[in-house]
Design an enzyme around this catalytic site. Structure first.
Site, PDB file in Angstrom:
ATOM      1  N   TYR A 125     -10.619   8.715  -4.416  1.00 13.98           N
ATOM      2  CA  TYR A 125     -10.811  10.153  -4.595  1.00 13.98           C
ATOM      3  C   TYR A 125      -9.588  10.822  -5.224  1.00 13.98           C
ATOM      4  O   TYR A 125      -9.556  12.036  -5.393  1.00 13.98           O
ATOM      5  CB  TYR A 125     -11.139  10.831  -3.252  1.00 13.98           C
ATOM      6  CG  TYR A 125     -12.538  10.507  -2.782  1.00 13.98           C
ATOM      7  CD1 TYR A 125     -12.891   9.209  -2.473  1.00 13.98           C
ATOM      8  CD2 TYR A 125     -13.501  11.491  -2.666  1.00 13.98           C
ATOM      9  CE1 TYR A 125     -14.168   8.893  -2.055  1.00 13.98           C
ATOM     10  CE2 TYR A 125     -14.775  11.185  -2.251  1.00 13.98           C
ATOM     11  CZ  TYR A 125     -15.113   9.885  -1.943  1.00 13.98           C
ATOM     12  OH  TYR A 125     -16.381   9.585  -1.536  1.00 13.98           O
ATOM     13  N   LYS A 172     -11.677  -3.568   2.939  1.00 10.47           N
ATOM     14  CA  LYS A 172     -12.149  -4.609   2.021  1.00 10.47           C
ATOM     15  C   LYS A 172     -10.904  -5.297   1.457  1.00 10.47           C
ATOM     16  O   LYS A 172     -10.747  -5.481   0.239  1.00 10.47           O
ATOM     17  CB  LYS A 172     -13.003  -3.948   0.924  1.00 10.47           C
ATOM     18  CG  LYS A 172     -13.802  -4.902   0.078  1.00 10.47           C
ATOM     19  CD  LYS A 172     -15.080  -5.357   0.729  1.00 10.47           C
ATOM     20  CE  LYS A 172     -15.712  -6.469  -0.088  1.00 10.47           C
ATOM     21  NZ  LYS A 172     -16.856  -7.105   0.536  1.00 10.47           N
ATOM     22  N   ASP A 206     -18.406  -4.278   4.608  1.00  4.12           N
ATOM     23  CA  ASP A 206     -19.825  -4.616   4.417  1.00  4.12           C
ATOM     24  C   ASP A 206     -20.409  -5.213   5.702  1.00  4.12           C
ATOM     25  O   ASP A 206     -21.500  -4.844   6.146  1.00  4.12           O
ATOM     26  CB  ASP A 206     -20.043  -5.539   3.210  1.00  4.12           C
ATOM     27  CG  ASP A 206     -18.982  -6.606   3.050  1.00  4.12           C
ATOM     28  OD1 ASP A 206     -17.969  -6.558   3.769  1.00  4.12           O
ATOM     29  OD2 ASP A 206     -19.166  -7.525   2.231  1.00  4.12           O
ATOM     30  N   ASP A 230     -16.488   8.189   3.697  1.00  3.69           N
ATOM     31  CA  ASP A 230     -17.530   9.065   3.168  1.00  3.69           C
ATOM     32  C   ASP A 230     -18.896   8.387   3.326  1.00  3.69           C
ATOM     33  O   ASP A 230     -19.853   8.968   3.859  1.00  3.69           O
ATOM     34  CB  ASP A 230     -17.228   9.326   1.683  1.00  3.69           C
ATOM     35  CG  ASP A 230     -18.113  10.415   1.093  1.00  3.69           C
ATOM     36  OD1 ASP A 230     -18.910  10.999   1.840  1.00  3.69           O
ATOM     37  OD2 ASP A 230     -18.006  10.664  -0.116  1.00  3.69           O
TER      38      ASP A 230
END
Ligand code: NAI
Length: 340
Positions: A125, A172, A206, A230
């Protein structure tokens, strides 16, 4: 003396849910002096030159607190997100989003009670995007040690202060070894140095999504960088009945802006059917925050009264279409006011 709060109605359903939330908060007896300031497309419509006018920023900085409706951000092209800009400019570094099942709200799960703590100022972002050449674009992900430690410390402190037990970091780092690697290293170090009484785990994002859908009750406080935070916020909203029941806060050292997780919902804007509960619940978070920040227990009492009123109204079936009911936005607010 009244407490000054900035009210930003926002775009789409924003003005409708903001009016409803304001009505409920006022009816609770919380003595708030609201000052309306615009942001988003509403700011341009009100004759401002910018989507996030300096006067809006200045007043939030002065009062230290705002209740905000959603602002529209065009997809693909157009202006930068007012929300991202607001959080960054005012350094509202922690997005706090409680997710819980509520009696009277249909969901596939029971006893969900978790909190997302999302880093609000960097990650993808940061908005550093380039078109290298036609057909080749990049977006740069930013992770700094300062911001990563600060949000980790916030999440662990939040966990301890509220008697919660565990922080799960979603990441991740198997793929983004430097950025997400730094994020989890900071979280681990902050935990080991100061919060060993709190359980700690690192979960690849994930796999975490699958685990959340299988059994969300396994999670307590979730710490995530900006983009994962988000996305999982909406996933979690879906676990407990939808965006109509998911409140939020953007917290910084100098102030806070309270807003629902949902957006401006252009598909239902202007129809008087939007569910204002998420913004009312954000208002409850605001009253509790004011109570601590300003050492004024009366705000916490008002927050409890509002929570009791909407819990009761929900169990009695007084609710909006998205939750299976028939009430319009203002009827929904009036049903809460009647129970206050
Ligand atoms: P959205 O959250 O506005 O809508 C998603 C779906 O949920 C729609 O079907 C909508 O009708 C429904 N919904 C949302 N809030 C509801 C409510 N209170 N009551 C009943 N139904 C509700 O997400 P979408 O469509 O992706 O975004 C629309 C705009 O909002 C975009 O411009 C987006 O950038 C902006 N947005 C702004 C946010 C903010 O200001 N904090 C947060 C998220 C999105």
């Amino acid at each position: 003396m009244s407490t000054k709060v900035v009210l930003i109605p926002g775009d789409g359903i924003g003005p409708e849910v903001a009016e409803a939330a304001q009505r409920v908060i006022d009816a609770s007896g919380a003595d708030i002096a609201w000052t309306v300031r615009h942001a988003g497309e509403a700011a341009l419509a009100a004759g401002e030159k910018q989507l996030l006018p300096q006067s809006t920023l200045d007043l939030i900085a002065e009062y230290g607190v705002a209740l905000k409706g959603p602002c529209t951000t065009p997809v693909g092209t157009g202006f930068r997100s007012v929300n991202v800009l607001l959080r960054k400019t005012l350094d509202l570094y922690a997005a706090v989003r409680p997710i819980r099942t509520m009696a009277g709200v249909h969901s596939r799960y029971e006893n969900v009670d978790l909190v997302i703590v999302r880093e609000n100022t960097e990650g993808l972002y940061a908005g550093i995007e380039n078109e290298i050449t036609k057909g080749v674009t990049t977006s740069i992900k930013v992770a700094t040690e300062g911001a990563s430690r600060r949000i980790a410390d916030y999440a662990f402190r939040y966990c301890r202060e509220r008697g919660r037990k565990k922080v799960s970091v979603f990441h991740k780092a198997n793929i983004m070894k430097l950025t997400d690697g730094l994020f989890i290293r900071c979280a681990r170090e902050v935990h080991d140095a100061h919060y060993q009484d709190i359980a700690y785990e690192e979960v690849i994002v994930d796999a975490a999504c699958m685990k959340m859908v299988q059994d969300p009750t396994k999670f307590d406080v979730i710490l995530a960088e900006n983009l994962y935070g988000d996305i999982i916020s909406d996933l979690c909203a879906g676990l407990v009945g939808g965006l109509g029941v998911t409140p939020g806060a953007n917290i910084g050292e100098k102030g806070a802006v309270f807003e629902a997780v949902h957006g401006s919902a252009p598909d239902i804007a202007g129809k008087g059917v939007a569910n204002p509960l998420a913004l009312v619940m954000s208002g409850v978070m605001m009253l509790n925050w004011l109570s601590v920040r300003r050492s004024e227990p009366r705000f916490a009492e008002c927050a409890t009264r509002i929570r009791r009123a909407y819990d009761r109204a929900l169990t009695e079936g007084a609710t909006t279409r998205d939750l299976g009911g028939k009430l319009g936005t203002m009827e929904f607010a009036d049903a809460r006011v009647a129970r206050l």
